[in-house]
Motif scaffolding. Structure first.
Motif, PDB file in Angstrom:
ATOM      1  N   GLY A  49      -6.895   1.777  -4.877  1.00 10.41           N
ATOM      2  CA  GLY A  49      -5.672   1.740  -5.079  1.00 10.41           C
ATOM      3  C   GLY A  49      -4.758   3.048  -4.972  1.00 10.41           C
ATOM      4  O   GLY A  49      -3.999   2.798  -4.231  1.00 10.41           O
ATOM      5  N   CYS A  50      -5.329   3.898  -5.278  1.00 11.26           N
ATOM      6  CA  CYS A  50      -4.706   5.304  -5.008  1.00 11.26           C
ATOM      7  C   CYS A  50      -5.009   5.734  -3.447  1.00 11.26           C
ATOM      8  O   CYS A  50      -4.288   6.447  -3.211  1.00 11.26           O
ATOM      9  CB  CYS A  50      -5.489   6.486  -5.836  1.00 11.26           C
ATOM     10  N   ALA A  51      -6.125   5.448  -2.886  1.00  8.38           N
ATOM     11  CA  ALA A  51      -6.120   5.668  -1.423  1.00  8.38           C
ATOM     12  C   ALA A  51      -5.332   5.031  -0.729  1.00  8.38           C
ATOM     13  O   ALA A  51      -4.741   5.482   0.369  1.00  8.38           O
ATOM     14  CB  ALA A  51      -7.736   5.476  -1.076  1.00  8.38           C
ATOM     15  N   PHE A  52      -5.090   3.746  -0.789  1.00  8.81           N
ATOM     16  CA  PHE A  52      -4.162   2.690  -0.046  1.00  8.81           C
ATOM     17  C   PHE A  52      -2.949   2.243  -0.944  1.00  8.81           C
ATOM     18  O   PHE A  52      -3.077   1.130  -1.089  1.00  8.81           O
ATOM     19  CB  PHE A  52      -5.037   1.769   0.656  1.00  8.81           C
ATOM     20  N   PRO A  53      -2.082   3.013  -1.412  1.00  3.05           N
ATOM     21  CA  PRO A  53      -1.114   2.571  -2.285  1.00  3.05           C
ATOM     22  C   PRO A  53      -0.203   1.565  -1.511  1.00  3.05           C
ATOM     23  O   PRO A  53       0.720   0.835  -2.168  1.00  3.05           O
ATOM     24  CB  PRO A  53      -0.458   3.788  -2.896  1.00  3.05           C
ATOM     25  N   GLY A  54      -0.018   1.768   0.039  1.00  2.00           N
ATOM     26  CA  GLY A  54       1.138   1.209   0.763  1.00  2.00           C
ATOM     27  C   GLY A  54       0.904  -0.365   0.793  1.00  2.00           C
ATOM     28  O   GLY A  54       1.555  -1.435   0.785  1.00  2.00           O
ATOM     29  N   ILE A  56      -0.495  -1.931  -1.706  1.00  4.74           N
ATOM     30  CA  ILE A  56      -0.041  -2.505  -3.381  1.00  4.74           C
ATOM     31  C   ILE A  56       1.292  -2.637  -3.331  1.00  4.74           C
ATOM     32  O   ILE A  56       1.732  -3.452  -3.958  1.00  4.74           O
ATOM     33  CB  ILE A  56      -1.037  -1.834  -4.574  1.00  4.74           C
ATOM     34  N   THR A  57       2.132  -1.965  -3.076  1.00  2.75           N
ATOM     35  CA  THR A  57       3.379  -1.682  -3.475  1.00  2.75           C
ATOM     36  C   THR A  57       4.174  -1.033  -1.850  1.00  2.75           C
ATOM     37  O   THR A  57       3.596  -0.291  -1.286  1.00  2.75           O
ATOM     38  CB  THR A  57       3.859  -0.688  -4.499  1.00  2.75           C
ATOM     39  N   GLY A  58       5.252  -1.599  -1.619  1.00  2.00           N
ATOM     40  CA  GLY A  58       6.002  -1.328  -0.977  1.00  2.00           C
ATOM     41  C   GLY A  58       7.286  -0.534  -0.975  1.00  2.00           C
ATOM     42  O   GLY A  58       8.011   0.186   0.083  1.00  2.00           O
TER      43      GLY A  58
END
Length: 301
Positions: A49-54, A56-58
């Motif tokens: 989640g921290c590596a690919f936050p984009g 999860i959230t825009g």
């Protein structure tokens, strides 16, 4: 009386009767308790989640929606907003990248220093070894947070890189003592003496012969150092001497704790704190498992 092929069993030096083999089989619940699958799974989800936050959230973590300040968790803002109108759900994932980066980089720095320093102490003469260990014990006698504050004050600027370097150069002592003990046990082995006679320099011997022999002994402390570095960064930010508020990390989010508690905005401190605690617990469980595995291997030698 006739015997069937199934009545016989081929045995060898590691033979165990079928009844003992059946007793040794462990249930799924026992295996689940023995290996930290849950901790590994939860930590992996947090890291992804921290590596690919984009994905999860825009939203951008620094975006300030001044029309929605200190909003409690709801269907629009899952974790609520802070006193600047920033979405805490977004900040959690982007801030986690900074916290994990600091933890990993600080651990790499501290482990490198510990391995080199401990190995030099282990292969040195008695008086050099004694002098180096006394210096280590003197540093250990001083609370690490005071050393970190002193060095951070000398550096002046606060950014993830400087914080990681400061934490890294102040958390190598315990690992170096273990490295030194392991090296002293194997420094007179024939293969190490042969490497010296062949002209092998210190770092060649360290890489090829010393490191493989003590890496398993220090893995527990290496894993634990990641969690300690993350916790230290959060402590510094909570005290107001860590990362500035514009650089988002779990620690800098906790720096708003005093105002949040006085204003009863519990979600501003609770949610980052929960993520921080869960991460530290998962790292601790994995570290304990590594320690138990190492102790088991040593007892079987």
């Amino acid at each position: 009386m006739e015997f069937q092929p199934s009545d016989f069993e081929i045995v060898g030096e590691n033979y165990l009767p079928r009844e003992i083999k059946a007793a040794k089989r462990k249930s799924f619940k026992e295996l689940l308790h023995e290996k930290p699958y849950v901790s590994i799974g939860v930590l992996l989800l947090i890291i992804l989640g921290c590596a690919f936050p984009g994905i999860i959230t825009g939203l951008e973590p620094s975006y300030m929606d001044l029309s929605h300040i200190n909003v409690a968790p709801n269907s629009t803002f899952y974790f609520g907003t802070d006193s600047l109108g920033r979405d805490i759900f977004t900040m959690i994932w982007y801030g986690g990248r900074i916290s994990l980066f600091i933890g990993l980089l600080a651990t790499v720095i501290s482990t490198t220093i510990a391995v080199v320093y401990g190995s030099i102490s282990g292969v040195a003469s008695e008086w050099v070894d004694d002098m180096m260990m006394r210096f280590t014990e003197i540093i250990l006698s001083i609370p690490s947070i005071l050393i970190i504050i002193f060095i951070q004050a000398m550096i002046g600027q606060s950014d993830p890189l400087s914080i990681a370097i400061v934490i890294g150069i102040t958390s190598w002592m315990n690992i170096s003592k273990i490295v030194r003990s392991e090296v002293r046990q194997i420094r007179n082995s024939e293969y190490i003496l042969a490497a010296k006679c062949a002209g092998g320099h210190f770092f060649y011997i360290l890489k090829r012969h010393l490191l493989p022999n003590f890496i398993s002994a220090i893995m527990f402390m290496v894993v634990m150092n990641v969690g300690s570095a993350i916790a230290t960064e959060a402590t510094l930010s909570f005290l107001g001497i860590g990362l500035p508020i514009e650089i988002i990390s779990w620690g800098s989010m906790l720096s708003l704790a005093e105002k949040a508690l006085l204003s009863n905005y519990w979600w501003i401190i609770l949610i980052p704190g929960v993520f921080l605690v869960i991460t530290l617990v998962c790292i601790t469980n994995i570290g304990n498992y590594v320690r138990k595995q190492n102790n088991t291997e040593l007892s079987n030698l």
